[in-house]
Every structure is written in structure tokens, then in C-alpha cells.
Design a protein around this motif. Structure first.
Motif, PDB file in Angstrom:
ATOM      1  N   ALA A 119      25.268  26.227 101.032  1.00 29.00           N
ATOM      2  CA  ALA A 119      25.418  26.335  99.575  1.00 29.00           C
ATOM      3  C   ALA A 119      26.613  25.545  99.067  1.00 29.00           C
ATOM      4  O   ALA A 119      26.591  25.006  97.960  1.00 29.00           O
ATOM      5  N   LEU A 120      27.683  25.481  99.873  1.00 28.81           N
ATOM      6  CA  LEU A 120      28.862  24.668  99.551  1.00 28.81           C
ATOM      7  C   LEU A 120      29.241  23.885 100.793  1.00 28.81           C
ATOM      8  O   LEU A 120      29.173  24.409 101.913  1.00 28.81           O
ATOM      9  N   MET A 140      29.323  22.751  86.348  1.00 27.43           N
ATOM     10  CA  MET A 140      27.925  22.483  86.052  1.00 27.43           C
ATOM     11  C   MET A 140      27.258  21.809  87.246  1.00 27.43           C
ATOM     12  O   MET A 140      27.922  21.286  88.138  1.00 27.43           O
ATOM     13  N   GLY A 141      25.943  21.803  87.224  1.00 24.23           N
ATOM     14  CA  GLY A 141      25.181  21.116  88.251  1.00 24.23           C
ATOM     15  C   GLY A 141      23.732  21.526  88.179  1.00 24.23           C
ATOM     16  O   GLY A 141      23.390  22.538  87.552  1.00 24.23           O
ATOM     17  N   PRO A 142      22.847  20.764  88.812  1.00 22.89           N
ATOM     18  CA  PRO A 142      21.431  21.123  88.836  1.00 22.89           C
ATOM     19  C   PRO A 142      21.217  22.475  89.498  1.00 22.89           C
ATOM     20  O   PRO A 142      22.100  23.004  90.184  1.00 22.89           O
ATOM     21  N   SER A 143      20.040  23.040  89.304  1.00 22.59           N
ATOM     22  CA  SER A 143      19.700  24.309  89.949  1.00 22.59           C
ATOM     23  C   SER A 143      19.863  24.172  91.456  1.00 22.59           C
ATOM     24  O   SER A 143      19.451  23.175  92.053  1.00 22.59           O
ATOM     25  N   GLY A 144      20.516  25.171  92.072  1.00 19.26           N
ATOM     26  CA  GLY A 144      20.726  25.149  93.512  1.00 19.26           C
ATOM     27  C   GLY A 144      21.883  24.292  93.967  1.00 19.26           C
ATOM     28  O   GLY A 144      22.043  24.045  95.164  1.00 19.26           O
ATOM     29  N   SER A 145      22.740  23.883  93.032  1.00 16.27           N
ATOM     30  CA  SER A 145      23.846  22.991  93.393  1.00 16.27           C
ATOM     31  C   SER A 145      25.036  23.729  93.995  1.00 16.27           C
ATOM     32  O   SER A 145      25.947  23.099  94.537  1.00 16.27           O
ATOM     33  N   GLY A 146      25.066  25.053  93.875  1.00 13.24           N
ATOM     34  CA  GLY A 146      26.159  25.823  94.454  1.00 13.24           C
ATOM     35  C   GLY A 146      27.154  26.363  93.441  1.00 13.24           C
ATOM     36  O   GLY A 146      28.215  26.872  93.808  1.00 13.24           O
ATOM     37  N   LYS A 147      26.806  26.289  92.152  1.00  8.77           N
ATOM     38  CA  LYS A 147      27.743  26.718  91.100  1.00  8.77           C
ATOM     39  C   LYS A 147      28.156  28.184  91.266  1.00  8.77           C
ATOM     40  O   LYS A 147      29.333  28.512  91.261  1.00  8.77           O
ATOM     41  N   ARG A 204      21.764  12.200  84.383  1.00  6.09           N
ATOM     42  CA  ARG A 204      21.842  11.220  85.467  1.00  6.09           C
ATOM     43  C   ARG A 204      21.901  11.891  86.823  1.00  6.09           C
ATOM     44  O   ARG A 204      21.278  11.415  87.795  1.00  6.09           O
ATOM     45  N   LEU A 205      22.629  12.987  86.927  1.00  5.76           N
ATOM     46  CA  LEU A 205      22.683  13.714  88.193  1.00  5.76           C
ATOM     47  C   LEU A 205      21.323  14.250  88.588  1.00  5.76           C
ATOM     48  O   LEU A 205      20.917  14.191  89.757  1.00  5.76           O
ATOM     49  N   GLU A 206      20.600  14.802  87.611  1.00  9.09           N
ATOM     50  CA  GLU A 206      19.305  15.395  87.909  1.00  9.09           C
ATOM     51  C   GLU A 206      18.252  14.339  88.223  1.00  9.09           C
ATOM     52  O   GLU A 206      17.229  14.629  88.844  1.00  9.09           O
ATOM     53  N   ALA A 207      18.508  13.096  87.810  1.00  9.33           N
ATOM     54  CA  ALA A 207      17.552  12.021  88.075  1.00  9.33           C
ATOM     55  C   ALA A 207      17.741  11.417  89.470  1.00  9.33           C
ATOM     56  O   ALA A 207      16.872  10.697  89.952  1.00  9.33           O
ATOM     57  N   VAL A 208      18.870  11.712  90.106  1.00  5.12           N
ATOM     58  CA  VAL A 208      19.139  11.152  91.440  1.00  5.12           C
ATOM     59  C   VAL A 208      18.225  11.837  92.434  1.00  5.12           C
ATOM     60  O   VAL A 208      18.219  13.083  92.525  1.00  5.12           O
ATOM     61  N   PHE A 212      31.336  18.778  88.263  1.00  4.91           N
ATOM     62  CA  PHE A 212      29.910  18.735  88.569  1.00  4.91           C
ATOM     63  C   PHE A 212      29.689  18.921  90.066  1.00  4.91           C
ATOM     64  O   PHE A 212      30.391  18.323  90.891  1.00  4.91           O
ATOM     65  N   LEU A 213      28.692  19.739  90.396  1.00  3.54           N
ATOM     66  CA  LEU A 213      28.275  19.936  91.784  1.00  3.54           C
ATOM     67  C   LEU A 213      26.860  19.421  91.965  1.00  3.54           C
ATOM     68  O   LEU A 213      26.015  19.585  91.079  1.00  3.54           O
ATOM     69  N   VAL A 214      26.597  18.838  93.117  1.00  3.18           N
ATOM     70  CA  VAL A 214      25.246  18.447  93.518  1.00  3.18           C
ATOM     71  C   VAL A 214      25.101  18.766  95.001  1.00  3.18           C
ATOM     72  O   VAL A 214      25.931  18.334  95.815  1.00  3.18           O
ATOM     73  N   ASP A 215      24.102  19.554  95.336  1.00  2.00           N
ATOM     74  CA  ASP A 215      23.844  19.910  96.737  1.00  2.00           C
ATOM     75  C   ASP A 215      25.089  20.449  97.436  1.00  2.00           C
ATOM     76  O   ASP A 215      25.381  20.117  98.583  1.00  2.00           O
TER      77      ASP A 215
END
Length: 272
Positions: free
Chosen positions: A51-52, A68-75, A266-270, A242-245
Motif C-alpha cells: 500500500a505504501l 491526493m491520488g488515484p483510487s488505491g494510491s495509498g492515501k 495526468r496522473l490518472e492517465a498514466v 500526490f501518491l501513485v501506487d
């Protein structure tokens, strides 16, 4: 509504916000919360989920940070580890200079009770208690007998001085969240954590709650760390991380809502 761009000395880039991939976890005087190389994994073997992953961040005292971050990013996992609600698998977390890693469960409970405030999307008020009784509850649980004037003052600060004797069922959703905020502030916490605190509110009421959080930072020197999916809510913060994965993927300081929304898009489009 346009974002407010509440930058506090971090500086803006040419587009009004500044992305930063620097070492957010390096030690600095005046940090309210510090995470160093924090990882959190759930499960074991082939079914383990990270998760992190090696997150290092510092949150200065008297600042307002949105995560912030996409769903499941570890926020939410980051918030839980930073607040002592969950233990990292590796790495370290400190709150006001106190290292959480070695604390017992009792020690963590006392730290959360005495030094940390929480505001969640669900108001979590006790329906049988009045607003002032709900606000006084953390002090009573800590063995203190709160003065009525103290409780009334914090209710006045959130605009509910005249609703002290009303029960949650007699209050609107926004008023209930204000009671929850007053309950979090009554202990004068070192850090106030918010997990989608405006998620259950309409836009106008949400803005009112965000103004209260912003005011607590600017006028009272409160430290606020807020997880949100809403770019407008995030625009009230000094910076947005921002968090991603499970990894830090930059930040923006002093950004407006549309800039934050564009960065999130842009993050969610990656591709994963």
C-alpha cells in the motif's frame, strides 16, 4: 468555485503551482509529522499487497497539506500510519519529535488521545448527546472535567455557539461536521488529520468547513493533514502531495483547483 491558492512561502511556478519531487522526508526543525522510508504491506507471499512503498515526507508545523491520488494510491494508508492508527511494515514515523515505531499500543492510544485530532467523512457523533457533550467527550475520556466556557468557546469558533444544546439529529450535516471539528480541536492537538472531511457535504457547506480548517492554520497555528479526492478542497491547502501506487509522485504548492485537477487527470492517465 476557483481554487484559492493559499501558498505559504513555497513559491509558485509559471503556472501558479510547483511540482516537487525532492526529499520531502528529510529532517527539519519545526516538523509536526515526519515519515522516513515508510512502507506498508498487507498479506504475505504471492498475495502480499504493497500500500505504501518507501514514502518519505515532512509536514511542517502550522501548515495545511492535502494528500491526493488515484483510487488505491495509498492515501488512507499514509494517513493511518502518520496518525498512529496503523503500524508501518518498515520505516519510521514521528509526531512532534516522538518516534511512534517503538511505542506500545497503550502509548499509541495515549498519543492519539492527547496530541492528535481526527475529522472523518462520517461525523461519528453520539446521537444521544448534545453538541456540547459530544465536544467535551475527548476531555472526559482523558479524565478531565471540561469547563463549559471552554466547550462553548470552541463551538463558537466553528459558528455553533447557539446550538450547544442541540443533538445531532437536530443539526444539518454541515453543522454536525462542525461539531466533529470542534470535538477534534478541544484537545488542542498538535496535528489535525482529516479523511475526506467534506466528502458527505454539499459544495457550499463543504467550503464553510474548509474555511474553518484554513482559519485554524492561519489564526491558531494548527497543523492540518487532509486526504481528499476533491481539487477544490485541496486548493485550500498550502501544498498538495500526490501518491501513485503507494509512492510519492510530486507535489504542488499554492495551486488553484483547476491546476490540481489537471495534475490529477495526468496522473490518472498514466498506464499502470
Amino acid at each position: 468555485m476557483n481554487g484559492r491558492g493559499w501558498g505559504r512561502g513555497r513559491g509558485r511556478g509559471s503556472d501558479g503551482g510547483r511540482a516537487d519531487d525532492g526529499d520531502g522526508g528529510r529532517a527539519r526543525d519545526g516538523d509536526a509529522v515526519r515519515l522516513r522510508s515508510v512502507s506498508r504491506r498487507y498479506g504475505a507471499g504471492d498475495r502480499a499487497v504493497t500500500a505504501l512503498a518507501q514514502v518519505s515526507l515532512a509536514f511542517p508545523r502550522g501548515s495545511f497539506t492535502a494528500v491526493m491520488g488515484p483510487s488505491g494510491s495509498g492515501k488512507s494508508t499514509l494517513l493511518q500510519c502518520a496518525a498512529g492508527l496503523d503500524r508501518p511494515t518498515s520505516g519510521s514515523v514521528s509526531v512532534g519529535g516522538t518516534e511512534l515505531t517503538g511505542l506500545s499500543e497503550t502509548g499509541l492510544t495515549l498519543l492519539r488521545r492527547d496530541r492528535i485530532g481526527f475529522v472523518f467523512q462520517a461525523f461519528n457523533l453520539l446521537p444521544a448527546l448534545t453538541a456540547e457533550q459530544n465536544v467535551a467527550l475527548p476531555l472526559r475520556l482523558a479524565g478531565r472535567r471540561p469547563a463549559r466556557a471552554e466547550v462553548r468557546e470552541v463551538l463558537r469558533r466553528v459558528g455553533l455557539g447557539e446550538r450547544a444544546r442541540h443533538r445531532p439529529g437536530e443539526l444539518s450535516g454541515g453543522q454536525q461536521q462542525r461539531v466533529a471539528l470542534a470535538r477534534a480541536l478541544i484537545t488542542r492537538p498538535e496535528v489535525l488529520f482529516g479523511d475526506e472531511p467534506t466528502g458527505a457535504l454539499d459544495s457550499q457547506t463543504g467550503r464553510e468547513v474548509l474555511e474553518l480548517l484554513r482559519g485554524a492554520v492561519d489564526r491558531e497555528g494548527q497543523t492540518v493533514i487532509m486526504v481528499t479526492h476533491d481539487p477544490v478542497a485541496a486548493s485550500y491547502a498550502d501544498r498538495v502531495v500526490f501518491l501513485v501506487d503507494g509512492r510519492v509522485h510530486g507535489e504542488l504548492a499554492g495551486a488553484r483547483a483547476e491546476q490540481i485537477a489537471g495534475h490529477m487527470a495526468r496522473l490518472e492517465a498514466v498506464p499502470c
